[in-house]
Scaffold this motif. Structure first.
Motif, PDB file in Angstrom:
ATOM      1  N   LYS A  39       0.825  -1.209   0.000  1.00  0.00           N
ATOM      2  CA  LYS A  39       0.000   0.000   0.000  1.00  0.00           C
ATOM      3  C   LYS A  39       0.861   1.262   0.000  1.00  0.00           C
ATOM      4  N   LEU A  40       2.026   1.208   0.635  1.00  0.00           N
ATOM      5  CA  LEU A  40       2.930   2.357   0.632  1.00  0.00           C
ATOM      6  C   LEU A  40       3.338   2.714  -0.789  1.00  0.00           C
ATOM      7  N   VAL A  41       3.712   1.713  -1.572  1.00  0.00           N
ATOM      8  CA  VAL A  41       4.145   1.970  -2.948  1.00  0.00           C
ATOM      9  C   VAL A  41       2.975   2.431  -3.811  1.00  0.00           C
ATOM     10  N   ARG A  42       1.783   1.889  -3.588  1.00  0.00           N
ATOM     11  CA  ARG A  42       0.612   2.316  -4.362  1.00  0.00           C
ATOM     12  C   ARG A  42       0.204   3.758  -4.042  1.00  0.00           C
ATOM     13  N   SER A  43       0.422   4.190  -2.810  1.00  0.00           N
ATOM     14  CA  SER A  43      -0.090   5.495  -2.398  1.00  0.00           C
ATOM     15  C   SER A  43       0.987   6.566  -2.298  1.00  0.00           C
ATOM     16  N   SER A  44       2.247   6.159  -2.120  1.00  0.00           N
ATOM     17  CA  SER A  44       3.297   7.135  -1.871  1.00  0.00           C
ATOM     18  C   SER A  44       4.562   6.760  -2.638  1.00  0.00           C
ATOM     19  N   LEU A 147      18.901  -0.269  -7.604  1.00  0.00           N
ATOM     20  CA  LEU A 147      17.809   0.128  -6.719  1.00  0.00           C
ATOM     21  C   LEU A 147      16.633   0.622  -7.550  1.00  0.00           C
ATOM     22  N   ALA A 148      15.436   0.536  -6.990  1.00  0.00           N
ATOM     23  CA  ALA A 148      14.243   1.057  -7.649  1.00  0.00           C
ATOM     24  C   ALA A 148      13.455   1.907  -6.659  1.00  0.00           C
ATOM     25  N   ILE A 149      13.113   3.120  -7.079  1.00  0.00           N
ATOM     26  CA  ILE A 149      12.275   4.031  -6.303  1.00  0.00           C
ATOM     27  C   ILE A 149      10.926   4.076  -7.006  1.00  0.00           C
ATOM     28  N   GLN A 150       9.883   3.579  -6.356  1.00  0.00           N
ATOM     29  CA  GLN A 150       8.608   3.359  -7.017  1.00  0.00           C
ATOM     30  C   GLN A 150       7.440   3.947  -6.221  1.00  0.00           C
ATOM     31  N   GLY A 151       6.506   4.545  -6.953  1.00  0.00           N
ATOM     32  CA  GLY A 151       5.301   5.061  -6.319  1.00  0.00           C
ATOM     33  C   GLY A 151       4.871   6.360  -6.961  1.00  0.00           C
ATOM     34  N   PRO A 152       3.614   6.747  -6.793  1.00  0.00           N
ATOM     35  CA  PRO A 152       3.122   7.982  -7.418  1.00  0.00           C
ATOM     36  C   PRO A 152       3.855   9.232  -6.944  1.00  0.00           C
ATOM     37  N   LYS A 153       4.474   9.167  -5.776  1.00  0.00           N
ATOM     38  CA  LYS A 153       5.217  10.327  -5.269  1.00  0.00           C
ATOM     39  C   LYS A 153       6.710  10.238  -5.557  1.00  0.00           C
ATOM     40  N   GLU A 195       3.542   1.663 -11.076  1.00  0.00           N
ATOM     41  CA  GLU A 195       3.602   3.041 -10.587  1.00  0.00           C
ATOM     42  C   GLU A 195       4.738   3.782 -11.276  1.00  0.00           C
ATOM     43  N   LYS A 196       4.687   5.096 -11.204  1.00  0.00           N
ATOM     44  CA  LYS A 196       5.806   5.892 -11.683  1.00  0.00           C
ATOM     45  C   LYS A 196       7.042   5.564 -10.849  1.00  0.00           C
ATOM     46  N   PRO A 356      -4.783  -3.853 -16.629  1.00  0.00           N
ATOM     47  CA  PRO A 356      -4.331  -4.250 -15.306  1.00  0.00           C
ATOM     48  C   PRO A 356      -5.500  -4.479 -14.345  1.00  0.00           C
ATOM     49  N   PHE A 357      -5.225  -5.187 -13.274  1.00  0.00           N
ATOM     50  CA  PHE A 357      -6.237  -5.321 -12.220  1.00  0.00           C
ATOM     51  C   PHE A 357      -6.403  -3.991 -11.490  1.00  0.00           C
ATOM     52  N   VAL A 358      -5.279  -3.319 -11.271  1.00  0.00           N
ATOM     53  CA  VAL A 358      -5.256  -2.031 -10.586  1.00  0.00           C
ATOM     54  C   VAL A 358      -4.514  -1.043 -11.472  1.00  0.00           C
ATOM     55  N   ARG A 359      -5.121   0.092 -11.741  1.00  0.00           N
ATOM     56  CA  ARG A 359      -4.520   1.084 -12.633  1.00  0.00           C
ATOM     57  C   ARG A 359      -3.728   2.086 -11.805  1.00  0.00           C
ATOM     58  N   GLY A 360      -2.424   1.820 -11.658  1.00  0.00           N
ATOM     59  CA  GLY A 360      -1.549   2.701 -10.893  1.00  0.00           C
ATOM     60  C   GLY A 360      -1.165   3.940 -11.671  1.00  0.00           C
ATOM     61  N   SER A 361      -0.306   4.757 -11.068  1.00  0.00           N
ATOM     62  CA  SER A 361       0.050   6.049 -11.657  1.00  0.00           C
ATOM     63  C   SER A 361       0.758   5.907 -12.996  1.00  0.00           C
ATOM     64  N   LEU A 362       1.406   4.775 -13.247  1.00  0.00           N
ATOM     65  CA  LEU A 362       2.088   4.566 -14.520  1.00  0.00           C
ATOM     66  C   LEU A 362       1.101   4.534 -15.680  1.00  0.00           C
ATOM     67  N   PHE A 363      -0.126   4.104 -15.417  1.00  0.00           N
ATOM     68  CA  PHE A 363      -1.141   3.973 -16.466  1.00  0.00           C
ATOM     69  C   PHE A 363      -1.973   5.245 -16.632  1.00  0.00           C
ATOM     70  N   GLN A 364      -1.752   6.223 -15.795  1.00  0.00           N
ATOM     71  CA  GLN A 364      -2.606   7.421 -15.792  1.00  0.00           C
ATOM     72  C   GLN A 364      -1.960   8.576 -16.535  1.00  0.00           C
TER      73      GLN A 364
END
Length: 364
Positions: A39-44, A147-153, A195-196, A356-364
């Motif tokens: 949830k952290l990666v999906r939201s932040s 390393l990977a930094i992932q999430g809408p923020k 996610e982005k 996708p099942f969930v449309r994260g920030s990468l798809f928006q």
């Protein structure tokens, strides 16, 4: 534990990570609640160590022509600072040797990032097809940290340290950039979560400094288990589960190839399959009710007739439902319809869906 240690294994242990095996590497599986990390990666934004991934430099005056023969997208159209992600190396039957990312550093230098489980195979595949080409293959996996930094923020976080970071989209990269007083060999846009985000490659000796600096700046470490649940929600494929040497991109609906380029290994097989049709097709399944998680190999039934099988399954923290990827007979893979998944001799109803099942920030 057997297998290789990621270079930062001691750092992960000091942070309280659970260590486990993934594709022959000892990695940080999680640091606490997998659902919270997801949830952290999906939201932040979250920080992954993905140093288990293979990193292979391919160099020489013939490198572009050589790779264009092995890669299912057009390497000749690449420009320095651009990457093809994802694409694939295919066998003569159109099956996946691996799905890979190809980065063009300059005319004589390319970087291949591949799945950890396939690193040796990819290197051997390239060497086996290198006769007549002036190229050199250099495995830098053990000399670097990734390393990977992932999430809408992620863009907001990285903008504090890299100017114009928001212009670095998926498939873009820069070289030899200073981030938090650390020399970063490559900073690229992309990831595997839906996610982005960004991926960073540094020399092994700089990895610990950069990782700790990013945590000190506010990033929370997240483990490989949540990376898998995130990619499943995004509809991304895992080699060995969802694709392999006996599965083609057409069957997987994985558009990692082009037919609008000169011949490459696997192209003729794809053209033939496109003409004749596929015998299986990848779809998504969302369980209608609470129940056990569908697992690799679970049978998919319609009207008590077996019409497919599950390749990946798990719990979606965002949907609060169990989800799965499956291959079904094209005659029965009706998006919006229903099927039954057989789990431990009982059947459970699921809706057939697209990704996708969930449309994260990468798809928006």
């Amino acid at each position: 534990m057997s297998g290789f240690d990621v270079p930062l294994i001691h750092v992960h242990k000091s942070l309280g990570a659970t260590i486990g095996d993934f594709a022959g590497w000892n990695v940080a599986m999680n640091y606490g609640s997998v659902i919270d990390e997801h949830k952290l990666v999906r939201s932040s934004v979250g920080l992954f160590d993905i140093s288990h991934m293979g990193r292979i430099l391919v160099q020489g005056k013939d490198v572009a022509v050589f790779l264009d023969r092995l890669i299912a997208k057009n390497v000749m159209k690449l420009k320095p600072g651009k990457a093809i992600m994802p694409t694939a190396m295919l066998n003569e039957h159109g099956g996946f040797i691996d799905d890979v990312t190809v980065y063009m550093i300059d005319q004589s230098n390319y970087l291949i990032v591949c799945n950890a489980i396939n690193r040796d195979k990819v290197i051997k595949w390239m060497k086996d097809h290198s006769d007549g080409f002036n190229i050199n293959i250099n495995d830098i996996t053990f000399d670097t940290v990734m390393l990977a930094i992932q999430g809408p923020k992620a863009p907001e976080f990285m903008s504090k340290y890299v100017s114009n970071i928001k212009n670095l989209g998926v498939g873009d990269f820069v070289l030899n950039i200073n981030i938090l007083n650390t020399e970063v060999f490559m900073l690229s846009g992309g990831g595997w979560t839906g996610e982005k985000g960004y991926e960073l490659i540094v020399k092994k000796e700089y990895g610990e400094k950069l990782y700790k600096s990013l945590i000190n700046e506010g990033l929370n470490p997240v483990g490989i288990i949540s990376r898998d649940t995130l990619r499943l929600e995004a509809g991304f494929l895992l080699y060995g589960s969802d694709i392999d040497e006996n599965t083609t991109p057409l069957e997987a609906r994985y558009w990692v190839f082009t037919l609008k380029k000169s011949d490459y290994i696997g192209k003729q097989a794809l053209e033939k399959q496109l003409k004749n049709g596929v015998q299986k097709i990848r779809v998504g399944l969302i369980m209608k009710d609470k129940g056990p998680v569908p697992r690799h190999g679970s049978k998919v039934l319609i009207s008590d007739v077996e019409v497919g099988y599950v390749t990946s399954g798990g719990y979606s923290p965002i949907l609060d439902k169990n989800i799965a990827m499956a291959y079904m007979k094209p005659t029965h893979a009706l998006i919006g319809g229903t099927a039954d998944i057989k789990i431990r001799e009982k059947t459970y109803e699921a809706k057939i869906v697209d990704f996708p099942f969930v449309r994260g920030s990468l798809f928006q």
